[in-house]
Design an enzyme around this catalytic site. Structure first.
Site, PDB file in Angstrom:
ATOM      1  N   ASP A   1     -17.484  -8.585  -8.152  1.00 23.88           N
ATOM      2  CA  ASP A   1     -17.923  -8.125  -9.469  1.00 23.88           C
ATOM      3  C   ASP A   1     -17.188  -8.923 -10.544  1.00 23.88           C
ATOM      4  OD1 ASP A   1     -19.325  -5.220 -10.549  1.00 23.88           O
ATOM      5  OD2 ASP A   1     -18.079  -6.354 -11.956  1.00 23.88           O
TER       6      ASP A   1
ATOM      7  N   HIS B   1     -27.788  -2.358  -6.016  1.00 27.09           N
ATOM      8  CA  HIS B   1     -26.512  -2.911  -5.572  1.00 27.09           C
ATOM      9  C   HIS B   1     -25.566  -1.793  -5.177  1.00 27.09           C
ATOM     10  CE1 HIS B   1     -26.446  -2.429  -9.960  1.00 27.09           C
ATOM     11  NE2 HIS B   1     -25.182  -2.084  -9.846  1.00 27.09           N
TER      12      HIS B   1
END
Ligand code: 5GP
Ligand code: ZN
Length: 115
Positions: free
Chosen positions: A31, A101
């Protein structure tokens, strides 16, 4: 592939990202704004907007994602101490990127309940 989707662009290497894990159906990458010492996004390569768009044909895909997550966690060194997976879904779930996700979070204790 959805033209305006940043995660589709990461899959297609139009947006550069470190690739932490990849197979025929799944991509995992860090991320950009980590919320924990380990924060990896695990996504299907096929564009699916969110969990409400999953159909009965997607059972194997979801099973595959759940199967690779512990392997990714082991590779990231967080399988032994434990981790959290999160799938934010639509507005009240806090979803900001509309490509399904799983957040894989670890490396510290995760509080409960979430905010
Ligand atoms: P959501 O809020 O939709 O559950 O999670 C979206 C996540 O994608 C956020 O944690 C955000 O930091 C991450 N993100 C957004 N844009 C990018 C990007 O271009 N690259 C990467 N690696 N992560 C991104
Ligand atoms: Zn997409």
């Amino acid at each position: 592939m959805q033209q305006d989707c940043i995660f589709c662009k990461i899959i297609n290497r139009e947006i550069p990202s470190e690739v932490f894990y990849e197979d025929e159906h799944v991509l995992a990458f860090p991320d950009i704004n980590p919320a924990a010492p380990v924060h990896i996004l695990v996504i299907p390569k096929r564009h699916i907007s969110n969990l409400t768009e999953i159909g009965s044909d997607d059972t194997a895909l979801l099973g595959h994602i759940m199967t690779v997550i512990p392997k990714i966690a082991a590779k990231a060194g967080i399988a032994e101490d434990g981790f959290r997976i999160v799938i934010n879904t639509k507005d009240n779930g806090g979803q900001t990127v509309h490509h399904l996700h799983c957040h894989l979070l670890g490396g510290r204790f995760m509080e409960w309940p979430p905010g």
